[in-house]
Design an enzyme around this catalytic site. Structure first.
Site, PDB file in Angstrom:
ATOM      1  N   PRO A 187       0.799  -1.238   0.000  1.00 15.44           N
ATOM      2  CA  PRO A 187       0.000   0.000   0.000  1.00 15.44           C
ATOM      3  C   PRO A 187       0.825   1.278   0.000  1.00 15.44           C
ATOM      4  CG  PRO A 187       0.097  -0.885   2.211  1.00 15.44           C
ATOM      5  CD  PRO A 187       0.887  -1.824   1.341  1.00 15.44           C
ATOM      6  N   CYS A 188       1.530   1.554  -1.097  1.00  9.19           N
ATOM      7  CA  CYS A 188       2.327   2.779  -1.124  1.00  9.19           C
ATOM      8  C   CYS A 188       1.428   4.009  -1.211  1.00  9.19           C
ATOM      9  CB  CYS A 188       3.351   2.754  -2.243  1.00  9.19           C
ATOM     10  SG  CYS A 188       2.681   2.454  -3.860  1.00  9.19           S
TER      11      CYS A 188
END
Length: 146
Positions: free
Chosen positions: A110-111
DNA sequence: CTACGCTCAGATA
DNA sequence: TATCTGAGCGTAG
């Protein structure tokens, strides 16, 4: 245990055989997520016994530390480049961005949950108002973090 | 070795 | 407030 490499997700070429119903499970997970259901994709694919081959995707120690921390940032949580730097004991904030820029599993790793100290910050290699950034904003809004 | 970059705090107007 | 500067540092080539 089943591994998926980044290029497998293009559904064109499989390094490892993957069952068809697993693919549809994965697609459904992502559809659920994008339609607003509060699911943490990384955990959910682990539930499907799918494990990303992270060590093949990120070679350096630094990059692995960044990713190791990031996969523990769950749905609705938020972090920043400097906060990650604090955790891994580095002030190379831009270098952290450079790692995330090459994230082969956006949404899943989940950047989008990594925000800039002042503002949203870049996404998928772009820092301007391209569709990538709008997607990041959309995702954060969806997770109620904007 | 060099040049670059999904950053940051501080300075300046 | 908005925009600019330089520090900072890991990485790909």
């Amino acid at each position: 245990m089943e591994y998926i490499k980044a290029n497998n997700l293009k559904l064109t070429k499989y390094k490892y055989p993957i069952e068809e119903n697993l693919i549809s499970d994965l697609i459904n997970l992502i559809k659920n997520y994008l339609s607003g259901k509060k699911v943490n994709l990384y955990d959910k694919i682990n539930d499907l016994n799918v494990h990303l081959n992270i060590k093949d995707e990120f070679s350096t120690d630094f990059a692995l530390k960044v990713i190791d921390h990031l996969i523990n940032v769950k749905y609705g949580e938020i972090t920043s480049y400097s906060e990650i730097g604090k955790v891994i004991d580095s002030r190379a904030y831009r270098a952290i961005g450079n790692v995330l820029k090459r994230n082969p599993f956006p949404l899943i790793i989940p950047c989008h949950r990594v925000k800039r100290k002042n503002g949203v910050g870049g996404y998928m290699g772009k820092i301007n108002n391209e569709w990538q950034q709008n997607l990041k904003k959309y995702l954060l809004k969806m997770e109620s973090k904007i």
